[in-house]
Design an enzyme around this catalytic site. Structure first.
Site, mmCIF file in Angstrom:
data_model
loop_
_atom_site.group_PDB
_atom_site.id
_atom_site.type_symbol
_atom_site.label_atom_id
_atom_site.label_comp_id
_atom_site.label_asym_id
_atom_site.label_seq_id
_atom_site.Cartn_x
_atom_site.Cartn_y
_atom_site.Cartn_z
ATOM 1 N N ASP A 1 0.697 -1.226 -0.060
ATOM 2 C CA ASP A 1 0.048 -0.095 -0.060
ATOM 3 C C ASP A 1 0.717 1.079 -0.028
ATOM 4 O OD1 ASP A 1 -3.194 0.158 1.076
ATOM 5 O OD2 ASP A 1 -2.149 2.031 0.893
ATOM 6 N N ASP B 1 3.718 1.910 -4.560
ATOM 7 C CA ASP B 1 2.750 2.726 -5.546
ATOM 8 C C ASP B 1 2.331 1.589 -6.537
ATOM 9 O OD1 ASP B 1 1.435 4.028 -7.360
ATOM 10 O OD2 ASP B 1 2.860 5.649 -7.705
ATOM 11 N N TYR C 1 -13.045 6.305 -13.876
ATOM 12 C CA TYR C 1 -13.291 5.329 -13.222
ATOM 13 C C TYR C 1 -14.176 4.159 -13.937
ATOM 14 C CZ TYR C 1 -14.173 2.675 -8.882
ATOM 15 O OH TYR C 1 -14.381 1.337 -7.800
ATOM 16 N N THR D 1 -16.531 5.094 -0.218
ATOM 17 C CA THR D 1 -17.796 5.260 -0.358
ATOM 18 C C THR D 1 -18.501 6.263 0.694
ATOM 19 O OG1 THR D 1 -18.343 3.013 0.672
ATOM 20 C CG2 THR D 1 -18.511 3.513 -1.884
HETATM 21 N N1 LIG Z 1 -15.887 0.333 -2.028
HETATM 22 C C1 LIG Z 1 -16.661 0.165 -3.159
HETATM 23 O O1 LIG Z 1 -18.138 0.578 -3.267
HETATM 24 C C2 LIG Z 1 -15.917 -0.483 -4.283
HETATM 25 C C3 LIG Z 1 -16.948 -0.790 -5.209
HETATM 26 C C4 LIG Z 1 -16.471 -1.547 -6.472
HETATM 27 C C5 LIG Z 1 -15.120 -1.629 -6.712
HETATM 28 N N2 LIG Z 1 -14.185 -1.268 -5.847
HETATM 29 C C6 LIG Z 1 -12.719 -1.224 -5.836
HETATM 30 O O2 LIG Z 1 -12.319 -2.000 -4.666
HETATM 31 C C7 LIG Z 1 -10.769 -1.699 -4.741
HETATM 32 C C8 LIG Z 1 -10.710 -1.491 -3.065
HETATM 33 O O3 LIG Z 1 -11.556 -0.177 -2.851
HETATM 34 P P1 LIG Z 1 -11.958 0.286 -1.298
HETATM 35 O O4 LIG Z 1 -13.305 0.545 -1.204
HETATM 36 O O5 LIG Z 1 -11.430 -0.694 -0.420
HETATM 37 O O6 LIG Z 1 -11.258 1.616 -1.092
HETATM 38 P P2 LIG Z 1 -10.271 2.075 -0.012
HETATM 39 O O7 LIG Z 1 -9.954 3.375 -0.275
HETATM 40 O O8 LIG Z 1 -10.881 1.613 1.229
HETATM 41 O O9 LIG Z 1 -8.832 1.258 -0.058
HETATM 42 C C9 LIG Z 1 -8.105 1.352 -1.288
HETATM 43 C C10 LIG Z 1 -6.410 1.173 -0.799
HETATM 44 O O10 LIG Z 1 -5.581 1.194 -1.984
HETATM 45 C C11 LIG Z 1 -4.666 2.138 -1.647
HETATM 46 N N3 LIG Z 1 -3.948 2.897 -2.987
HETATM 47 C C12 LIG Z 1 -4.595 3.854 -3.460
HETATM 48 N N4 LIG Z 1 -3.835 4.197 -4.533
HETATM 49 C C13 LIG Z 1 -2.900 3.515 -4.520
HETATM 50 C C14 LIG Z 1 -1.487 3.293 -5.207
HETATM 51 N N5 LIG Z 1 -1.387 4.311 -6.190
HETATM 52 N N6 LIG Z 1 -0.651 2.457 -4.852
HETATM 53 C C15 LIG Z 1 -0.905 1.708 -3.653
HETATM 54 N N7 LIG Z 1 -1.810 1.626 -2.972
HETATM 55 C C16 LIG Z 1 -3.002 2.416 -3.251
HETATM 56 C C17 LIG Z 1 -5.229 3.109 -0.564
HETATM 57 O O11 LIG Z 1 -4.059 3.470 0.093
HETATM 58 C C18 LIG Z 1 -6.179 2.336 0.131
HETATM 59 O O12 LIG Z 1 -5.504 1.539 1.142
HETATM 60 C C19 LIG Z 1 -10.641 -0.642 -5.561
HETATM 61 O O13 LIG Z 1 -9.961 -0.969 -6.879
HETATM 62 C C20 LIG Z 1 -12.139 -0.051 -5.815
HETATM 63 O O14 LIG Z 1 -12.058 0.628 -7.068
HETATM 64 C C21 LIG Z 1 -14.881 -0.491 -4.602
#
Ligand SMILES: NC(=O)c1ccc[n+]([C@@H]2O[C@H](COP(=O)([O-])OP(=O)(O)OC[C@H]3O[C@@H](n4cnc5c(N)ncnc54)[C@H](O)[C@@H]3O)[C@@H](O)[C@H]2O)c1
Length: 274
Positions: A36, A62, A179, A217
């Protein structure tokens, strides 16, 4: 102990869905590499995995960097001797997104019109700055490609790769232009990788979550007009939990899905019922 003896790398493992996967997999016997950008949350997850009796290591990486992906996957091999499972959960909803649950800051960015869900859709699309598009694609799409490449090169005797797409990858209104397009492309990338890597015993599947309660979200829950609009599309009329995504990821990571590859699983409370 459905992942006994397995080693999993989870990108974006510091928060939300990635964190839930780390903890769920550890509870089923896996050792974990947590990758992360955010060091504090990443180290918290390492401690949580250790509390479950497994080993974990944090790598600050990253997702959009080829070198960082190489270092992440190599850390699994150096520390644990092999790499069996990859979850690509690192992702952003927009250029300025930071996973810190700062709703006020997110609203401020949205108001500044960065191609966001609050703007009029046509304006958000036509006026989207190029760097918004580029940054989202760099992290969500190129980041997924780089992780698959670096992990795939190290999954000698087979393995399971799980990408994070989204309902937004098939339905434009569930996300912003950048997105939604990034997630549609993650789905095609998943199919491409599945077909290409099948002969080497590596399975590749996508999870396409609906609206899941994470930092990403938090802003939707905080703005009644947004929450109402989003929930009107969900027959189960609630957000999903990160654990519900991790449960699906566990099935895909384990041998229970040994004949499953190139699939997308929409864990979405019935969003796709039409
Ligand atoms: N939450 C939702 O409703 C939802 C729905 C569909 C898809 N997703 C996808 O699920 C995945 C996780 O999302 P989430 O909801 O847990 O979000 P989140 O923000 O809780 O977690 C995302 C994590 O990714 C890390 N991150 C972001 N950019 C980064 C980078 N460049 N390098 C390394 N780490 C990085 C962040 O620090 C964070 O820890 C994402 O790909 C998101 O698009 C989420």
């Amino acid at each position: 102990m459905r992942l006994q003896g397995k080693v999993a790398v989870v990108t974006g493992g510091g928060n939300g869905i990635g964190r839930a996967c780390c903890e769920r997999f550890a509870a089923e016997g896996a050792d974990i590499v947590v990758a992360d950008l955010m060091e504090g949350p990443g180290n918290d997850v390492v401690a949580a995995v250790e509390a479950l009796g497994r080993s974990a290591v944090f790598v600050r990486a990253d997702a959009a960097s080829a070198d960082d992906n190489e270092a992440t996957m190599q850390a699994a091999v150096d520390r644990f001797g092999h790499l069996d499972v990859l979850v690509t959960s690192a992702g952003i909803s927009g250029k300025g997104y930071v996973s810190d649950g700062d709703v006020a800051g997110t609203l401020e960015r949205m108001a500044s019109g960065d191609g966001s869900a609050l703007a009029d859709p046509a304006t958000a699309f036509l006026e989207m700055p190029l760097d918004e598009w580029q940054t989202v694609l760099d992290v969500n799409l190129t980041g997924t490609l780089l992780a698959i490449q670096s992990a795939g090169r190290r999954m000698g005797g087979g393995g399971s790769i799980i990408t994070l797409a989204s309902i937004a990858g098939k339905q434009p209104e569930a996300g912003t232009p950048a997105y939604s397009v990034s997630k549609a492309a993650v789905w095609m990338l998943t199919k491409f990788a599945a077909k290409t890597l099948a002969p080497s015993g590596v399975r590749v599947n996508a999870i396409g979550p609906g609206f899941i309660e994470t930092n990403m979200t938090a802003v939707v829950k905080a703005v009644p007009q947004l929450e109402e609009r989003f929930m009107a599309q969900v027959p189960m009329a609630r957000f999903g939990t990160p654990r519900e995504i991790a449960d699906t990821a566990l099935f895909l990571a384990s041998d229970e899905s040994s004949y499953t590859t190139g699939e997308i699983f929409h864990v979405d409370g019935g969003f796709y019922t039409e």
